[in-house]
Design a protein around this motif. Sequence first.
Motif, PDB file in Angstrom:
ATOM      1  N   VAL A  35       0.800  -1.231   0.000  1.00  0.00           N
ATOM      2  CA  VAL A  35       0.000   0.000   0.000  1.00  0.00           C
ATOM      3  C   VAL A  35       0.831   1.280   0.000  1.00  0.00           C
ATOM      4  O   VAL A  35       0.493   2.234  -0.684  1.00  0.00           O
ATOM      5  CB  VAL A  35      -0.986   0.004   1.195  1.00  0.00           C
ATOM      6  CG1 VAL A  35      -1.761   1.313   1.263  1.00  0.00           C
ATOM      7  CG2 VAL A  35      -1.962  -1.151   1.060  1.00  0.00           C
ATOM      8  N   HIS A  63      -2.148  -5.953   3.193  1.00  0.00           N
ATOM      9  CA  HIS A  63      -3.316  -5.089   3.416  1.00  0.00           C
ATOM     10  C   HIS A  63      -4.521  -5.437   2.535  1.00  0.00           C
ATOM     11  O   HIS A  63      -5.655  -5.381   2.981  1.00  0.00           O
ATOM     12  CB  HIS A  63      -2.938  -3.621   3.193  1.00  0.00           C
ATOM     13  CG  HIS A  63      -2.190  -3.001   4.337  1.00  0.00           C
ATOM     14  ND1 HIS A  63      -1.006  -3.505   4.815  1.00  0.00           N
ATOM     15  CD2 HIS A  63      -2.471  -1.916   5.098  1.00  0.00           C
ATOM     16  CE1 HIS A  63      -0.590  -2.747   5.822  1.00  0.00           C
ATOM     17  NE2 HIS A  63      -1.462  -1.782   6.019  1.00  0.00           N
ATOM     18  N   CYS A  64      -4.242  -5.729   1.254  1.00  0.00           N
ATOM     19  CA  CYS A  64      -5.335  -5.938   0.289  1.00  0.00           C
ATOM     20  C   CYS A  64      -5.707  -7.404   0.118  1.00  0.00           C
ATOM     21  O   CYS A  64      -6.578  -7.741  -0.681  1.00  0.00           O
ATOM     22  CB  CYS A  64      -4.914  -5.433  -1.089  1.00  0.00           C
ATOM     23  SG  CYS A  64      -4.770  -3.668  -1.159  1.00  0.00           S
ATOM     24  N   GLN A  83      -2.317  -3.143  -7.507  1.00  0.00           N
ATOM     25  CA  GLN A  83      -1.376  -2.781  -6.448  1.00  0.00           C
ATOM     26  C   GLN A  83      -0.465  -3.969  -6.094  1.00  0.00           C
ATOM     27  O   GLN A  83       0.741  -3.813  -5.923  1.00  0.00           O
ATOM     28  CB  GLN A  83      -2.154  -2.313  -5.211  1.00  0.00           C
ATOM     29  CG  GLN A  83      -1.302  -1.532  -4.241  1.00  0.00           C
ATOM     30  CD  GLN A  83      -2.123  -0.866  -3.160  1.00  0.00           C
ATOM     31  OE1 GLN A  83      -2.892  -1.519  -2.473  1.00  0.00           O
ATOM     32  NE2 GLN A  83      -1.962   0.435  -3.005  1.00  0.00           N
TER      33      GLN A  83
ATOM     34  N   LYS B  27      -9.559   4.064   4.034  1.00  0.00           N
ATOM     35  CA  LYS B  27      -8.737   3.008   3.423  1.00  0.00           C
ATOM     36  C   LYS B  27      -9.145   2.569   2.040  1.00  0.00           C
ATOM     37  O   LYS B  27      -8.310   2.092   1.281  1.00  0.00           O
ATOM     38  CB  LYS B  27      -8.718   1.762   4.304  1.00  0.00           C
ATOM     39  CG  LYS B  27     -10.083   1.069   4.395  1.00  0.00           C
ATOM     40  CD  LYS B  27     -10.705   1.335   5.674  1.00  0.00           C
ATOM     41  CE  LYS B  27     -12.152   1.145   5.810  1.00  0.00           C
ATOM     42  NZ  LYS B  27     -12.588   1.941   6.969  1.00  0.00           N
ATOM     43  N   LYS B  31      -5.685   2.125  -2.494  1.00  0.00           N
ATOM     44  CA  LYS B  31      -5.220   1.057  -3.381  1.00  0.00           C
ATOM     45  C   LYS B  31      -4.528   1.582  -4.634  1.00  0.00           C
ATOM     46  O   LYS B  31      -3.960   0.805  -5.393  1.00  0.00           O
ATOM     47  CB  LYS B  31      -6.399   0.157  -3.775  1.00  0.00           C
ATOM     48  CG  LYS B  31      -6.972  -0.607  -2.587  1.00  0.00           C
ATOM     49  CD  LYS B  31      -8.234  -1.346  -2.959  1.00  0.00           C
ATOM     50  CE  LYS B  31      -8.925  -1.885  -1.716  1.00  0.00           C
ATOM     51  NZ  LYS B  31     -10.321  -2.248  -1.995  1.00  0.00           N
ATOM     52  N   ARG B  84       0.031   6.700   6.578  1.00  0.00           N
ATOM     53  CA  ARG B  84      -0.311   6.899   5.167  1.00  0.00           C
ATOM     54  C   ARG B  84      -0.050   8.335   4.695  1.00  0.00           C
ATOM     55  O   ARG B  84      -0.641   9.282   5.174  1.00  0.00           O
ATOM     56  CB  ARG B  84      -1.763   6.479   4.902  1.00  0.00           C
ATOM     57  CG  ARG B  84      -2.781   7.249   5.682  1.00  0.00           C
ATOM     58  CD  ARG B  84      -4.198   6.692   5.507  1.00  0.00           C
ATOM     59  NE  ARG B  84      -4.367   5.426   6.210  1.00  0.00           N
ATOM     60  CZ  ARG B  84      -5.551   4.907   6.554  1.00  0.00           C
ATOM     61  NH1 ARG B  84      -6.679   5.544   6.248  1.00  0.00           N
ATOM     62  NH2 ARG B  84      -5.632   3.766   7.196  1.00  0.00           N
TER      63      ARG B  84
END
Lengths: 467, 204
Positions: A35, A63-64, A83, B27, B31, B84
């Motif tokens: 990410v 994360h994904c 990603q 969130k 991506k 982030r």
Amino acid sequence: MNRTMYEKIWDSHLVHEPEGGTPLLYVDRQLMHEVTSPQAFEGMKLKNRKIRNPHSVLATMDHCVPTTKAGRATLVDPIAKKQIETMAANCDEHGLNLYDMESPNNGVIHIVVPEHGFVHPGMVACCGDSHTATHGAFGALAFGIGTSEVEHVMATQTLQQKKSKTMQVKVDGKLTKFATAKDIALAVIGKIGTAGGTGYVIEFAGEAVRNLTMEGRMTLCNMAIEGGARAGLIAPDQTTFDYLEGKEFAPKGDDWDAAVTYWKSLVSDEGATFDAVVELDAAEIAPQVTWGTSPEQVINVNAPIPGPDDFDDKIKKQAAESALKYMGLEAGQSLTDVKLDIIFIGSCTNGRIEDFRAAAELLKGKKVAPGIQAIAVPGSYLVKNQAEAEGLDKIFVEAGWEWREPSCSMCLAMNGDQLAPGQRSASTSNRNFEGRQGKGGRTHLLSPAMAAAASVAGTFVDIRDWA
Amino acid sequence: MQPYKKHTSIAALMDRSNVDTDQIIPKQFLKKVERTGFGIHLFHDWRYLDDGITPNPDFELNKPAFKGAKILVAGDNFGCGSSREHAPWAIEDYGFNTVISTSFADIFFSNCFKNGIIPIKVTPAELDALMAEISGNEGVEFTVDLEEEKLTTPGGIVINIEVDPFRKQSLLEGLDDIAWSLKHEDKITAFEEKHKQQLPWLWK
């Protein structure tokens, strides 16, 4: 001069201290996930820069990553897929060590790194992820950075960094039977507040901290960031050395002996002074549950939910009012009357083998309450395989839990596992911010054992008097 | 990075404390593999109604008086939570280049400087005064002069901006941090040589 552990690590990594400028600090290890790295790789490409030390990097995909089935084929979200593919291509191009989604070593970065002994005491380690603080459990200075800084480390193996102040959090005495590292973490944050550690590096000390296992120490340091601290640290000792010995990236042979000698020298000197000291009595730490939308909004499980009138500070009053509204709770209500929808055990805070063992202990021979969906997400494939070898997965499944594939999953709900608006979770993760687990979702943080008991009761229970 | 120039701009008020990075940029927008285009998602869950498209008329930044604001004034502990950098990317892409609060979370604070945003720390009393001036005056404009380290308002408030000289210079010139650090490459190399001798196992 007597120095703290933080000061020793700082001094040993200082590359350059320009007059009136920001010091350059050397970085030994860089951790990566999909990410927060792609824009850094892109920046490197645009400037035609090379990664200075590719061997200093370990990357995973977390994360994904979906939890329903293993493997890339499960990625249905085209943006997440891109990603993940970008991550693989970038690591390939730069020759980086990546545990791909298909690797038996993959998992949540902060679970995988310790499993392989990649971060040692005395190192400086960074990652574009605030929970990098986890690795402070080894006595390494480990902290989260932004993507521009990720790129900076890639190109220079250093960071422009200001020296932090030091705080000692001393937890003396012994924890009671059902209080865990997670409860210490939440109790500390409840005491200092989410901004209490801002500008500081926290060193956790005291008998209760010394008595924690490495996994417990990781849970505690993991949440240092939730107290606003740059990093958490725990002095390395025999527990640390025993954990690291024999791991893939741990020093071997003569190097091991030299390393242990060096690691022992890192502990804070007797008489070293901290800028702040906070003390807690471990015996007084009850199982903790958050009631609001900030980790500092936390109470003992048997305490009534507070309201604005319980706070003197104007900002805390406002925060309590809006948190109660968002959470659909009332001041004075008991947590044992709050009905739950989803239970989640996992994340870099509580997704390790000891967490699943503790939960399984409480779940043995019991069933999940009607209407509850309970999800167990091991932090890595090594954790998952170990749990299955011990038969823990069967205990979870027989109790009515879903036994899933490793991922960050519902901790930040990027992978499709999320709360629907208004749904309420008991979660072993680290953040209960508004919408963290899905827009309108209501999150309560707690320990794995407390989460397991909650799944059976359908509400929160005080596991100290629960059978 | 664009150089930070002296400007006089509308100041928007966000009277909330502990604004976290999950609110700044939720969130589901993390991506992307690009750095740009995050502005439309800034404060998404607060800013839009449940359909995710219609602006929420109750959200403060949707007030017409704050249109075009470059300065954001918010409550304590702004930017807490995750590392982030999508958070400052979204703030910058939306149009802000200045955030004012009594305190900022560490990582967010550093991230701002890498993206041409100055986070200005003020005292609680100063924050109250700034918030009162925005609340009492439709579309009030503040002036930020980084060179002179001053924030001034039409109501006569003058605040000294405390900023690290190195970061100030980087902002004013829009400098690339990496290029600066690489000027010290000889020192990095020398450090590595010494480090390798002291802790050889790190390099195996």
